[in-house]
Design an enzyme around this catalytic site. Structure first.
Site, PDB file in Angstrom:
ATOM      1  N   ARG A  53      24.148 -32.288 -19.825  1.00 40.32           N
ATOM      2  CA  ARG A  53      22.921 -32.479 -20.728  1.00 40.32           C
ATOM      3  C   ARG A  53      23.057 -33.901 -20.679  1.00 40.32           C
ATOM      4  O   ARG A  53      24.056 -34.889 -21.337  1.00 40.32           O
ATOM      5  CB  ARG A  53      23.397 -32.111 -22.082  1.00 40.32           C
ATOM      6  CG  ARG A  53      22.070 -32.620 -22.855  1.00 40.32           C
ATOM      7  CD  ARG A  53      22.385 -32.176 -24.404  1.00 40.32           C
ATOM      8  NE  ARG A  53      21.334 -32.489 -25.450  1.00 40.32           N
ATOM      9  CZ  ARG A  53      21.322 -32.989 -26.574  1.00 40.32           C
ATOM     10  NH1 ARG A  53      22.623 -32.639 -27.151  1.00 40.32           N
ATOM     11  NH2 ARG A  53      20.331 -33.512 -27.215  1.00 40.32           N
ATOM     12  N   HIS A  77      14.813 -32.887 -26.943  1.00 43.97           N
ATOM     13  CA  HIS A  77      15.019 -31.606 -27.155  1.00 43.97           C
ATOM     14  C   HIS A  77      14.380 -30.590 -26.211  1.00 43.97           C
ATOM     15  O   HIS A  77      14.064 -29.502 -26.248  1.00 43.97           O
ATOM     16  CB  HIS A  77      14.618 -31.013 -28.511  1.00 43.97           C
ATOM     17  CG  HIS A  77      15.453 -31.495 -29.777  1.00 43.97           C
ATOM     18  ND1 HIS A  77      14.937 -31.972 -30.615  1.00 43.97           N
ATOM     19  CD2 HIS A  77      16.817 -31.962 -29.782  1.00 43.97           C
ATOM     20  CE1 HIS A  77      15.818 -32.669 -31.470  1.00 43.97           C
ATOM     21  NE2 HIS A  77      17.105 -32.435 -31.037  1.00 43.97           N
ATOM     22  N   GLU A 107      20.726 -24.241 -24.853  1.00 45.61           N
ATOM     23  CA  GLU A 107      20.288 -25.444 -24.087  1.00 45.61           C
ATOM     24  C   GLU A 107      21.481 -25.286 -22.759  1.00 45.61           C
ATOM     25  O   GLU A 107      21.055 -25.534 -21.799  1.00 45.61           O
ATOM     26  CB  GLU A 107      20.650 -26.452 -24.789  1.00 45.61           C
ATOM     27  CG  GLU A 107      19.634 -27.082 -25.816  1.00 45.61           C
ATOM     28  CD  GLU A 107      20.041 -27.964 -26.864  1.00 45.61           C
ATOM     29  OE1 GLU A 107      21.034 -27.530 -27.664  1.00 45.61           O
ATOM     30  OE2 GLU A 107      19.369 -28.833 -27.292  1.00 45.61           O
TER      31      GLU A 107
END
Ligand code: AMP
Length: 391
Positions: free
Chosen positions: A93, A181, A379
């Site tokens: 990420r 996000h 995620e």
């Protein structure tokens, strides 16, 4: 079995998960999080969804453990204790892709330099992800590494939506509204058909309410607007970040109160939001349990700002068909959902109060014009999916 390792490196946490190479049910084979890095690190982990008592080196994490040493320990642990899983690729990420990265990208020495050049855009997030990338490159150089960006999902927004009204040269330099996000929003967009059926491509507002909070307006499951802009500070009230703030306040703090840049940064990122207003906690659960009036006011401000931004995003979409609540607060706090939705009756929002208490799937009343849903985000599943695309 070959697997994908997903790494989500936060400022004080390191989340990891192992996913199969074939797209399964979106659930990891093994997952865990080391929290409290730099203060009092501790690990919780799950194997196929079941809590796991973790053996050394993890149940023995040194107080001074860093992201670097934890990655090394994780790789060793996987090899010694979970050798049924062999990572072949790592998906990271990355908070900021700037205007250099608009989709997931393979990490090469050149792209690593580009990622480093983006540190000033996300000084509190980007360095930890880079440490994780370098630790893997050092300890397991054979692994393919892929960067997945929180900013990419929003690149479908119009140029106007991404602009600040500042001198054009600064806009061209990249001082624009990036939005964040995105990995969460991409996941929600991918599961909308399961929940909304033929409404999936309607005007959908997704409220990602966690420690960090933002909202994204989507049509055709693409981002058209978001409440976070250039940095992870803009928009809604967060756990410790301020959200909407008149830029003049920052000038005042520096010019009149003599605060240093570092002091202002610390205040905006770590001492504001729910924590700053309540003076009690950044954690919504603790505030809900407190009967102190400042805790109540912090929750009221949180919900008020959410209501304001729903009006804003509804206007950008020329209407609203569905609201999705997700992330820690959005998925778990019936009270916050009710406080945000109740004043939106004028917009055609009506909750089924019992369904809201249950907090799963559809929570709007049958006669609500706008559908309201709770959908858990994931995620890591988005990162695994994007990484699979490179194999
Ligand atoms: P996240 O960043 O998505 O992990 O979300 C963290 C936030 O979710 C914190 O403010 C928690 O207090 C909040 N949260 C988690 N569970 C609950 C719950 N059951 N009720 C209210 N807030 C919760």
């Amino acid at each position: 079995m070959d697997v994908i390792l997903v790494v989500n490196s936060g400022s004080s946490s390191l989340k990891f998960a192992l996913y199969p190479l074939t797209e399964g049910n979106g659930k990891p084979l093994l997952s865990g999080v080391v929290s409290g890095i730099g203060v009092n690190p501790k690990l919780s982990a799950k194997l196929a969804g079941k809590s796991l008592t973790v053996k050394p080196p993890f149940d023995n994490i040194a107080k001074e453990a860093t992201h670097d040493s934890l990655i090394k320990a994780l790789l060793e642990k996987l090899e010694s204790k979970y050798d049924q899983y062999q990572p072949v690729a790592v998906g990271h990420r990355m908070v900021h892709g700037g205007n250099l990265f608009t989709k997931p990208s393979k990490i090469t020495p050149e792209s690593l330099q580009q990622l480093k050049s983006l540190i000033p855009l996300a000084p509190l997030h980007q360095p930890h992800s880079i440490v994780a990338i370098e630790a893997i490159a050092k300890n397991a150089p054979e692994l393919l590494q892929i960067a997945c960006f929180d900013t990419s999902f929003h690149r479908t927004q119009s140029k106007i939506e991404q602009m600040f009204a500042i001198p054009r040269a600064l806009t061209e330099e990249g001082i624009i509204r990036y939005g964040f996000h995105g990995l969460s929003y991409e996941y929600i967009a991918s599961v909308l058909p399961e929940y909304l059926g033929d409404q999936a491509d309607s005007r959908v507002l997704v409220a990602h309410l966690g420690n960090g909070t933002s909202m994204c307006a989507m049509t055709d499951r693409k981002s058209v607007s978001s409440t976070m802009g250039f940095s992870t500070l803009e928009g809604l009230v967060m756990g410790t970040r301020c959200g909407l703030l008149d830029a003049g306040v920052i000038l005042h703090l520096i010019q009149e109160k003599g605060m240093s840049i570092d002091e202002v940064q610390k205040m905006l990122y770590h001492e504001s939001g729910l924590l700053g207003v309540s003076g009690i906690s950044s954690d919504m659960r603790e505030l809900e349990e407190s009967d102190h009036p400042d805790a109540k006011q912090a929750i009221d401000l949180f919900c008020h700002r959410a209501k304001e931004e729903i009006g804003n995003l509804t206007s950008v979409m020329n209407g609203l068909d569905n609201i999705i609540f997700t992330a820690g607060i959005g998925e778990n706090s019936a009270m916050v959902r009710e406080k945000i939705c109740e004043p939106l009756a004028w917009l055609g929002v009506k909750l089924d109060l019992q369904a809201n208490q249950n907090g799963e799937g559809k929570i709007s009343a049958e006669d609500s014009r706008v559908g309201v849903y709770v959908i858990p985000t994931n995620e890591e599943a988005t990162i695994a999916k994007s990484t699979r695309g490179f194999l």
